[in-house]
Write a protein that holds these residues in place. Structure first.
Motif, PDB file in Angstrom:
ATOM      1  N   HIS A  61      29.162 -82.386 113.141  1.00 38.47           N
ATOM      2  CA  HIS A  61      29.035 -83.446 114.409  1.00 38.47           C
ATOM      3  C   HIS A  61      28.164 -84.294 113.550  1.00 38.47           C
ATOM      4  O   HIS A  61      28.476 -85.415 114.599  1.00 38.47           O
ATOM      5  CB  HIS A  61      28.921 -82.999 115.610  1.00 38.47           C
ATOM      6  CG  HIS A  61      28.296 -83.519 116.228  1.00 38.47           C
ATOM      7  ND1 HIS A  61      29.577 -83.996 117.778  1.00 38.47           N
ATOM      8  CD2 HIS A  61      26.898 -83.664 117.819  1.00 38.47           C
ATOM      9  CE1 HIS A  61      29.155 -84.386 118.212  1.00 38.47           C
ATOM     10  NE2 HIS A  61      27.551 -84.838 117.324  1.00 38.47           N
TER      11      HIS A  61
ATOM     12  N   ARG B 281      27.957 -70.077 112.307  1.00 41.39           N
ATOM     13  CA  ARG B 281      29.169 -70.908 112.697  1.00 41.39           C
ATOM     14  C   ARG B 281      28.631 -72.141 113.558  1.00 41.39           C
ATOM     15  O   ARG B 281      29.023 -73.511 113.476  1.00 41.39           O
ATOM     16  CB  ARG B 281      30.512 -70.031 113.475  1.00 41.39           C
ATOM     17  CG  ARG B 281      31.110 -69.247 112.210  1.00 41.39           C
ATOM     18  CD  ARG B 281      31.584 -68.482 113.221  1.00 41.39           C
ATOM     19  NE  ARG B 281      32.131 -67.420 112.221  1.00 41.39           N
ATOM     20  CZ  ARG B 281      32.624 -66.267 112.842  1.00 41.39           C
ATOM     21  NH1 ARG B 281      33.007 -65.869 114.106  1.00 41.39           N
ATOM     22  NH2 ARG B 281      33.565 -65.536 112.014  1.00 41.39           N
TER      23      ARG B 281
ATOM     24  N   HIS C 117      39.879 -81.307 118.931  1.00 43.92           N
ATOM     25  CA  HIS C 117      39.957 -79.495 119.653  1.00 43.92           C
ATOM     26  C   HIS C 117      38.329 -79.386 119.092  1.00 43.92           C
ATOM     27  O   HIS C 117      38.149 -78.734 120.525  1.00 43.92           O
ATOM     28  CB  HIS C 117      40.733 -78.983 118.654  1.00 43.92           C
ATOM     29  CG  HIS C 117      40.205 -77.405 119.706  1.00 43.92           C
ATOM     30  ND1 HIS C 117      40.635 -77.148 120.858  1.00 43.92           N
ATOM     31  CD2 HIS C 117      40.555 -75.801 119.633  1.00 43.92           C
ATOM     32  CE1 HIS C 117      40.254 -76.027 121.145  1.00 43.92           C
ATOM     33  NE2 HIS C 117      40.554 -75.521 120.530  1.00 43.92           N
ATOM     34  N   ALA C 118      37.745 -79.359 117.992  1.00 44.51           N
ATOM     35  CA  ALA C 118      36.190 -79.105 118.548  1.00 44.51           C
ATOM     36  C   ALA C 118      35.145 -79.412 118.772  1.00 44.51           C
ATOM     37  O   ALA C 118      34.339 -79.213 119.036  1.00 44.51           O
ATOM     38  CB  ALA C 118      35.723 -79.155 116.711  1.00 44.51           C
ATOM     39  N   GLN C 119      36.252 -81.144 119.533  1.00 42.32           N
ATOM     40  CA  GLN C 119      35.377 -81.636 120.297  1.00 42.32           C
ATOM     41  C   GLN C 119      34.804 -81.482 121.128  1.00 42.32           C
ATOM     42  O   GLN C 119      33.934 -81.728 122.296  1.00 42.32           O
ATOM     43  CB  GLN C 119      36.039 -83.379 120.019  1.00 42.32           C
ATOM     44  CG  GLN C 119      35.733 -84.046 118.791  1.00 42.32           C
ATOM     45  CD  GLN C 119      34.613 -84.294 117.953  1.00 42.32           C
ATOM     46  OE1 GLN C 119      33.123 -84.439 118.177  1.00 42.32           O
ATOM     47  NE2 GLN C 119      34.821 -84.770 116.667  1.00 42.32           N
TER      48      GLN C 119
ATOM     49  N   LEU D 231      35.022 -81.455 111.457  1.00 41.22           N
ATOM     50  CA  LEU D 231      35.591 -81.108 112.931  1.00 41.22           C
ATOM     51  C   LEU D 231      36.772 -82.216 113.170  1.00 41.22           C
ATOM     52  O   LEU D 231      37.444 -83.284 113.280  1.00 41.22           O
ATOM     53  CB  LEU D 231      34.518 -82.238 114.258  1.00 41.22           C
ATOM     54  CG  LEU D 231      33.379 -81.117 113.760  1.00 41.22           C
ATOM     55  CD1 LEU D 231      32.752 -81.788 114.919  1.00 41.22           C
ATOM     56  CD2 LEU D 231      33.191 -79.538 114.043  1.00 41.22           C
ATOM     57  N   THR D 232      37.977 -81.070 113.682  1.00 42.39           N
ATOM     58  CA  THR D 232      39.219 -81.799 114.476  1.00 42.39           C
ATOM     59  C   THR D 232      38.605 -81.905 116.104  1.00 42.39           C
ATOM     60  O   THR D 232      37.655 -81.849 116.198  1.00 42.39           O
ATOM     61  CB  THR D 232      39.959 -80.434 114.646  1.00 42.39           C
ATOM     62  OG1 THR D 232      39.054 -79.473 115.436  1.00 42.39           O
ATOM     63  CG2 THR D 232      40.395 -79.610 113.396  1.00 42.39           C
TER      64      THR D 232
ATOM     65  N   LEU E 208      36.769 -70.559 111.056  1.00 43.88           N
ATOM     66  CA  LEU E 208      36.310 -72.015 111.989  1.00 43.88           C
ATOM     67  C   LEU E 208      37.631 -73.246 111.224  1.00 43.88           C
ATOM     68  O   LEU E 208      38.364 -73.437 112.709  1.00 43.88           O
ATOM     69  CB  LEU E 208      35.653 -73.451 111.324  1.00 43.88           C
ATOM     70  CG  LEU E 208      34.055 -72.246 111.637  1.00 43.88           C
ATOM     71  CD1 LEU E 208      32.678 -73.110 111.398  1.00 43.88           C
ATOM     72  CD2 LEU E 208      34.299 -72.378 112.980  1.00 43.88           C
TER      73      LEU E 208
ATOM     74  N   LEU F 120      28.969 -76.091 113.026  1.00 43.07           N
ATOM     75  CA  LEU F 120      29.670 -77.348 113.393  1.00 43.07           C
ATOM     76  C   LEU F 120      28.651 -78.318 114.006  1.00 43.07           C
ATOM     77  O   LEU F 120      28.678 -79.872 114.251  1.00 43.07           O
ATOM     78  CB  LEU F 120      29.820 -76.166 114.975  1.00 43.07           C
ATOM     79  CG  LEU F 120      31.512 -75.504 114.714  1.00 43.07           C
ATOM     80  CD1 LEU F 120      31.795 -74.604 116.190  1.00 43.07           C
ATOM     81  CD2 LEU F 120      32.670 -76.483 114.406  1.00 43.07           C
TER      82      LEU F 120
ATOM     83  N   ILE G 230      33.879 -78.621 122.285  1.00 41.38           N
ATOM     84  CA  ILE G 230      32.870 -77.482 121.600  1.00 41.38           C
ATOM     85  C   ILE G 230      31.378 -78.565 122.312  1.00 41.38           C
ATOM     86  O   ILE G 230      30.046 -77.873 122.287  1.00 41.38           O
ATOM     87  CB  ILE G 230      32.440 -76.891 120.653  1.00 41.38           C
ATOM     88  CG1 ILE G 230      34.009 -75.876 120.399  1.00 41.38           C
ATOM     89  CG2 ILE G 230      31.766 -75.809 120.000  1.00 41.38           C
ATOM     90  CD1 ILE G 230      34.327 -75.545 119.098  1.00 41.38           C
TER      91      ILE G 230
ATOM     92  N   LEU H  56      39.296 -75.201 114.171  1.00 46.07           N
ATOM     93  CA  LEU H  56      37.364 -76.194 115.047  1.00 46.07           C
ATOM     94  C   LEU H  56      37.476 -77.160 113.540  1.00 46.07           C
ATOM     95  O   LEU H  56      36.805 -78.085 113.707  1.00 46.07           O
ATOM     96  CB  LEU H  56      36.588 -75.166 115.093  1.00 46.07           C
ATOM     97  CG  LEU H  56      36.886 -74.748 116.635  1.00 46.07           C
ATOM     98  CD1 LEU H  56      35.998 -73.246 116.473  1.00 46.07           C
ATOM     99  CD2 LEU H  56      37.144 -75.180 117.671  1.00 46.07           C
ATOM    100  N   ILE H  57      37.627 -77.158 112.191  1.00 43.00           N
ATOM    101  CA  ILE H  57      37.613 -78.012 111.252  1.00 43.00           C
ATOM    102  C   ILE H  57      38.527 -78.192 110.157  1.00 43.00           C
ATOM    103  O   ILE H  57      39.911 -77.025 110.534  1.00 43.00           O
ATOM    104  CB  ILE H  57      36.617 -77.334 110.704  1.00 43.00           C
ATOM    105  CG1 ILE H  57      36.739 -76.035 108.961  1.00 43.00           C
ATOM    106  CG2 ILE H  57      34.860 -77.376 111.179  1.00 43.00           C
ATOM    107  CD1 ILE H  57      35.729 -75.872 109.224  1.00 43.00           C
TER     108      ILE H  57
END
Length: 128
Positions: free
Chosen positions: A42, A34, A97-99, A94-95, A71, A38, A101, A76-77
């Motif tokens: 990125h 995972r 929201h995932a940024q 990536l969404t 994910l 991610l 992370i 997150l994706i």
């Protein structure tokens, strides 16, 4: 008489919420793929299913399918489709929201680099 350990936070409800949040996050990001997925998204910004095999050597199609679904379910994706005259291209990004992370990932990477050097330095000083 049993002695109760006093937490550094006065409000035990907040402590429990924070503990649960950490456990949820660790459960979500556990497993060796995972973080890799991610991190690759990125750096590459968008990847097709087959692209993951080039950037994540060793992952099986079954595991990749499962990890992408997890994910995606946790937002997150996102799977996107690019429509072209000849064929449709499906890829993952990536969404927003995932940024959030990225700060965590980068901190873990920096710690890993620092820790690796510390262990190597310690190992060499023990030999001398």
């Amino acid at each position: 008489m049993e002695k109760k350990i006093k937490p550094c936070i006065d409000n035990e409800q907040i402590l429990k919420q924070r503990f649960l949040a950490l456990r949820d996050t660790l459960d979500l990001l556990s497993g060796k793929w995972r973080f890799c997925i991610l991190l690759n998204l990125h750096y590459h910004q968008k990847l097709r299913f087959k692209d993951f095999f080039e950037v994540s050597e060793g992952i099986s199609p079954k595991v990749l399918t499962s990890e992408l679904a997890t994910l995606e379910a946790h937002q997150l994706i996102q799977k996107k489709v690019e429509y072209t005259p000849t064929k449709d291209i499906t890829y993952y990004v990536l969404t927003t929201h995932a940024q959030e992370i990225w700060t965590v990932l980068n901190t873990l990477i920096e710690f890993g680099l620092s820790n690796r050097q510390e262990v190597i330095r310690s190992f060499h000083s023990d030999k001398n």
